[in-house]
Structures are given as structure tokens and as C-alpha cells.
Design an enzyme around this catalytic site. Structure first.
Site, PDB file in Angstrom:
ATOM      1  CD  GLU A 140      -2.351  -1.165   2.833  1.00 39.84           C
ATOM      2  OE1 GLU A 140      -3.558  -1.017   3.027  1.00 39.84           O
ATOM      3  OE2 GLU A 140      -1.530  -1.412   3.738  1.00 39.84           O
ATOM      4  CG  HIS A 147      -0.826   2.575   7.191  1.00 45.15           C
ATOM      5  ND1 HIS A 147      -1.560   3.699   7.466  1.00 45.15           N
ATOM      6  CD2 HIS A 147      -1.689   1.534   7.219  1.00 45.15           C
ATOM      7  CE1 HIS A 147      -2.824   3.349   7.650  1.00 45.15           C
ATOM      8  NE2 HIS A 147      -2.934   2.039   7.521  1.00 45.15           N
ATOM      9  CB  SER A 336      -8.958  -5.837  12.088  1.00 45.95           C
ATOM     10  OG  SER A 336     -10.157  -5.478  11.527  1.00 45.95           O
TER      11      SER A 336
HETATM   12  P1  ATP Z   1      -5.761   0.151   8.922  1.00 41.75           P
HETATM   13  O1  ATP Z   1      -7.246   0.374   8.784  1.00 41.75           O
HETATM   14  O2  ATP Z   1      -5.169   0.848  10.099  1.00 41.75           O
HETATM   15  O3  ATP Z   1      -5.013   0.370   7.647  1.00 41.75           O
HETATM   16  P2  ATP Z   1      -6.250  -2.613   8.415  1.00 41.75           P
HETATM   17  O4  ATP Z   1      -7.723  -2.604   8.603  1.00 41.75           O
HETATM   18  O5  ATP Z   1      -5.700  -2.673   7.051  1.00 41.75           O
HETATM   19  O6  ATP Z   1      -5.589  -1.393   9.254  1.00 41.75           O
HETATM   20  P3  ATP Z   1      -5.826  -5.327   9.204  1.00 41.75           P
HETATM   21  O7  ATP Z   1      -5.636  -5.766   7.810  1.00 41.75           O
HETATM   22  O8  ATP Z   1      -7.053  -5.729   9.864  1.00 41.75           O
HETATM   23  O9  ATP Z   1      -5.636  -3.763   9.308  1.00 41.75           O
HETATM   24  O10 ATP Z   1      -4.527  -5.745  10.044  1.00 41.75           O
HETATM   25  C1  ATP Z   1      -4.566  -6.103  11.413  1.00 41.75           C
HETATM   26  C2  ATP Z   1      -3.697  -5.184  12.246  1.00 41.75           C
HETATM   27  O11 ATP Z   1      -2.396  -5.090  11.673  1.00 41.75           O
HETATM   28  C3  ATP Z   1      -4.166  -3.730  12.343  1.00 41.75           C
HETATM   29  O12 ATP Z   1      -5.122  -3.580  13.344  1.00 41.75           O
HETATM   30  C4  ATP Z   1      -2.875  -3.015  12.682  1.00 41.75           C
HETATM   31  O13 ATP Z   1      -2.562  -3.166  14.064  1.00 41.75           O
HETATM   32  C5  ATP Z   1      -1.852  -3.786  11.893  1.00 41.75           C
HETATM   33  N1  ATP Z   1      -1.580  -3.147  10.592  1.00 41.75           N
HETATM   34  C6  ATP Z   1      -2.348  -3.184   9.479  1.00 41.75           C
HETATM   35  N2  ATP Z   1      -1.772  -2.554   8.454  1.00 41.75           N
HETATM   36  C7  ATP Z   1      -0.582  -2.106   8.916  1.00 41.75           C
HETATM   37  C8  ATP Z   1       0.507  -1.410   8.310  1.00 41.75           C
HETATM   38  N3  ATP Z   1       0.469  -1.057   7.024  1.00 41.75           N
HETATM   39  N4  ATP Z   1       1.586  -1.128   9.063  1.00 41.75           N
HETATM   40  C9  ATP Z   1       1.640  -1.500  10.361  1.00 41.75           C
HETATM   41  N5  ATP Z   1       0.660  -2.176  10.992  1.00 41.75           N
HETATM   42  C10 ATP Z   1      -0.446  -2.478  10.289  1.00 41.75           C
END
Ligand code: ATP
Length: 410
Positions: A140, A147, A336
Site C-alpha cells: 500500500e 502504516h 481487527s
Molecule cells: P488500517 O485500517 O489501520 O489500515 P487494516 O484494517 O488494514 O488497518 P488489518 O488488515 O485488519 O488492518 O490488520 C490487522 C492489524 O495489523 C491492524 O489492526 C494493525 O494493528 C496492523 N496493521 C495493518 N496494516 C498495517 C501497516 N500497514 N503497518 C503496520 N501495521 C499495520
């Protein structure tokens, strides 16, 4: 009483160093008081080895280590099996987000964006309760403070008897035990971090605060406009100060930011019960929950089904909602998760309704065909937990060697 007779140099340091540990370990207040330039984040990260030598960074890395070992301890104690799912996969369709493609002999493979489908398949292989700590890669192009393109996922998935709340209870308890464990085992490290990056101790309750999505939105509607107005006033005060000091660039930048904050504040009272929470809403909700409920850690349960992926289990009582949840620290998402559909026909129907092509993940759908257990789980971002526990302003501070769209080294 002690006389040095001889001193030997074990390893000679270069005579010029980009910055010294003392310089790198100064707080913002010390930098301002001394009137010296601060070391920028890119300079620190380009010289991460030197940057890591500060007391605060030593503390952050020890706290990161403690979070992952506490996670593992808590789950192994509850009879979870630690698994290691593949990180090179054949399809790009594990989720909505972008994936990294790599050459794989004559064809291509993709770096896993989440071990979720494999955790579920392990459960269908009679493993009951599984957890994993491993890399998660996301292509992304996000340039935010929270992120990265690679982070560490603390993952768990388990079968349950009556309700997915059995799983949510475990996730919340794991978090509470991590917080207790950090406060007990890492006192010195926490104080070392606080000296450079002042922060408030995390407030949490046992049991953890759990709100439904609709309750969270009601709190946001009631108390959010006041919090949002305070934020606008803070930004306006900053703008006035910038103008007074002749910092026109920042003052001009704030015009747009203040305009956006005002527009956002004006929309809060009309936020619908089932309307998605934006990042701005989440932050304001975090302040509201902190003030009204007195905690910084909470769960929002029962998200609207339309906001969740196709494999999420609808609420059997009202399919407008789903058996899914997010966990937050200080208004930012750290986890999540959801109950997942274990009925292959339902899964295919949902996918068709949402236009998701299931052909590339047919093995996943097949795994539910031979008798499937109701199950739920979630993924926790390790660096986010550390960042938010310590109230750091950037996730790069809680990652050893952070990766983002513009950084692949060191
Ligand atoms: P966000 O809405 O913050 O982008 P997401 O909904 O994409 O998160 P999930 O795919 O559900 O997140 O990932 C589970 C967890 O992993 C998130 O709650 C967060 O703690 C962590 N996480 C997700 N994306 C990232 C990222 N790009 N960098 C660091 N940590 C992340």
C-alpha cells in the site's frame, strides 16, 4: 583506589560520526532549551545502528520483545499451537489490499498480506487453536505515521462452542496481560522511553471496555463535536503562533488542515449508526472514550456487515450487523477480527454478491466442505501496539528497520 595501568582499543570508531548517542537521546524540550538542531527521522533511520544506541530506543526494542513473548506465553498457556504459515503464496486474492509480486521460477508468487486463510485452514485440520508471529507485507502506498509496507503480525484463530465472544474474551485478556506484563517487567525501559518521549500511562479496565458499533457512534455523536471544536481551536492557536513567528509556510499549510477539521466537526452530529468510522472519527472517539469512560483501551464490536470482507459472519439476529470487532488503543486500531463464515455455500454466496472471484482461493473454500468448526480470530500489529502503548508519534520508532514505500534500507 583504582589505577588504570593500560587501556587497549578493542575496535576503533571512525573519528567522524553522523551523531552521538547523547545528541540522539535528547527530548524535544531539551533540544529547544539548548537551541540545537533536532535530528530528523530520515537521518536517524539512515543511521539506525547509531540511533538504536539511545536509552529510549533500547527500551522500545526491549518492550517490543516483551510484547511478542507475552503474546506467545499467554496463548501457549491457553493451549494454542504456534504455527508458521507460508509467506509465498500463489494468488493475490487474500484480501483487498495490494500485494507484492515476485518471480517464482517460470511464474510469479506473492508475499502474504495476512496469514488469515491459513490460520483458518489449520483449524479445519483439527488444530483447534492456533497463533503465529510473523511478517505481513502490504504494497500500500500509505505515507502515514502508522502504516509500513512490512510489519509483524501477532495472529490468533480459534474454534468456539457457543459464541464468538469466547474468542473476543481471549483477545481482550491477552491484551490486558500484555499491558500488565509490560508494567511489571519493563518499568526501567518504560521510564527510559518516557525521559526522551514523555507520555501518559495507558489506562485500561478489567474486563476491558466493550462497546457495540452503534454505542460507539452514539458516543461520537454526543461528545465528538466538543472534542473536534477543541482540536480546531488548538490548530488555530498554532496558526496564529506561526504567523507571529514568521513561519508562513506552516501557517499556510494549516489553512487546509483547519478547513478539513472544521468540515469534519460539522459532519459528526449527522454520523449514521452504520456509517464507517474514518481515521479522524476514530481519533476523536478515542478522546471521547478516554474522557467519558476513563480508559484508553477498548473494543468496538458488531461492525456493520457492509463494511467488512466477504468472509465475515453476519449477526444471526440482524444481518445489517456482523460478528466482527476492532480493538483500539488511544483512538487507533491495533486489531481487527471476526467470526468467519464456516459454511462453504454461504461463503460462495457472499463472494458472488460482492463480486469476489473465489477461483484463486478454491482450496480455502474446499477446506470447509468436510465438516467445519465455528471459529473466529484476529490480527494484532506488533509495532502499533508498542507505538500506542508508549504514545509514540510514529510507527517507525517502534520498528527495528522500518520499511515504507520510500525506504528499503538499511
Ligand atoms: P488500517 O485500517 O489501520 O489500515 P487494516 O484494517 O488494514 O488497518 P488489518 O488488515 O485488519 O488492518 O490488520 C490487522 C492489524 O495489523 C491492524 O489492526 C494493525 O494493528 C496492523 N496493521 C495493518 N496494516 C498495517 C501497516 N500497514 N503497518 C503496520 N501495521 C499495520
Amino acid at each position: 583506589e583504582l589505577q588504570i595501568l593500560r587501556a587497549y582499543c578493542v575496535s576503533r570508531a571512525a573519528s567522524e560520526i553522523p551523531f552521538g548517542p547523547e545528541e540522539a537521546g535528547r527530548s524535544k524540550a531539551e533540544v529547544a532549551e539548548l537551541g540545537v538542531p533536532s535530528i530528523s527521522m530520515p537521518t536517524r533511520l539512515d543511521n539506525r545502528i547509531l540511533d538504536l544506541r539511545t536509552a529510549a530506543n533500547q527500551g522500545i526494542m526491549r518492550i517490543q520483545s516483551a510484547v511478542s513473548s507475552l503474546f506467545r506465553e499467554q496463548l501457549l498457556k491457553r493451549d494454542f499451537i504456534e504455527i508458521h504459515s507460508p509467506k509465498m503464496i500463489a494468488t493475490a486474492s487474500e484480501g483487498g489490499a495490494e500485494v507484492f509480486r515476485l518471480d517464482y521460477f517460470q511464474g510469479s508468487a506473492y508475499l502474504a498480506q495476512s496469514p488469515q486463510l491459513y490460520k483458518q485452514m489449520a483449524l479445519m485440520g483439527d488444530m483447534g487453536r492456533v497463533c503465529e508471529t510473523g511478517p505481513v507485507c502490504r504494497a500500500e502506498p500509505s505515507f502515514t505515521h502508522r502504516h509500513m509496507t512490512e510489519f509483524v503480525g501477532l495472529e490468533l484463530e480459534m474454534t468456539f462452542m457457543e459464541s464468538y465472544h469466547e474468542v473476543l474474551d481471549v483477545i481482550e485478556e491477552v491484551f490486558l496481560s500484555i499491558f500488565d506484563g509490560l508494567n511489571q517487567r519493563c518499568r526501567a525501559e518504560i521510564e527510559a522511553v518516557r525521559r526522551q518521549y514523555p507520555f501518559e500511562d495507558l489506562r485500561y479496565s478489567r474486563p476491558a471496555l466493550r462497546l457495540t458499533f452503534a454505542e460507539a457512534i452514539a458516543l461520537l455523536r454526543e461528545h465528538g463535536p466538543g472534542v473536534a471544536a477543541e482540536k480546531v481551536a488548538e490548530l488555530e492557536a498554532e496558526q496564529a503562533e506561526c504567523r507571529a513567528k514568521g513561519n508562513d509556510e506552516r501557517a499556510q499549510e494549516l489553512v487546509q488542515i483547519i478547513g478539513d477539521a472544521k468540515a469534519h466537526a460539522a459532519g459528526i452530529p449527522a454520523h449514521a449508526d452504520d456509517e464507517d468510522l474514518s481515521t479522524k472519527d476514530e481519533r476523536i472517539l478515542g478522546v471521547v472514550v478516554g474522557r467519558v469512560k476513563g480508559v484508553d483501551f477498548y473494543t468496538v464490536d458488531k461492525f456493520p456487515l457492509a463494511l467488512r470482507p466477504f468472509y465475515t459472519m453476519p449477526d444471526p439476529k440482524d444481518p445489517k450487523w456482523s460478528n466482527s470487532y476492532d480493538l483500539f488503543i488511544r483512538g487507533e486500531e491495533v486489531t481487527s477480527g471476526a467470526q468467519r463464515c464456516h459454511n462453504p455455500d454461504m461463503l460462495l454466496q457472499n463472494a458472488e454478491r460482492l463480486g469476489v472471484d473465489m477461483a484463486p482461493i478454491k482450496d480455502y473454500v474446499e477446506s470447509f466442505k468436510y465438516g467445519a468448526f465455528p471459529h473466529a480470530g484476529g490480527g494484532i500489529g506488533l509495532e502499533r501496539v508498542v507505538m500506542l502503548f508508549l504514545q509514540l508519534d510514529n510507527i517507525r520508532k517502534s520498528s527495528l528497520f522500518p520499511r515504507d514505500p520510500t525506504r528499503l534500507t538499511p
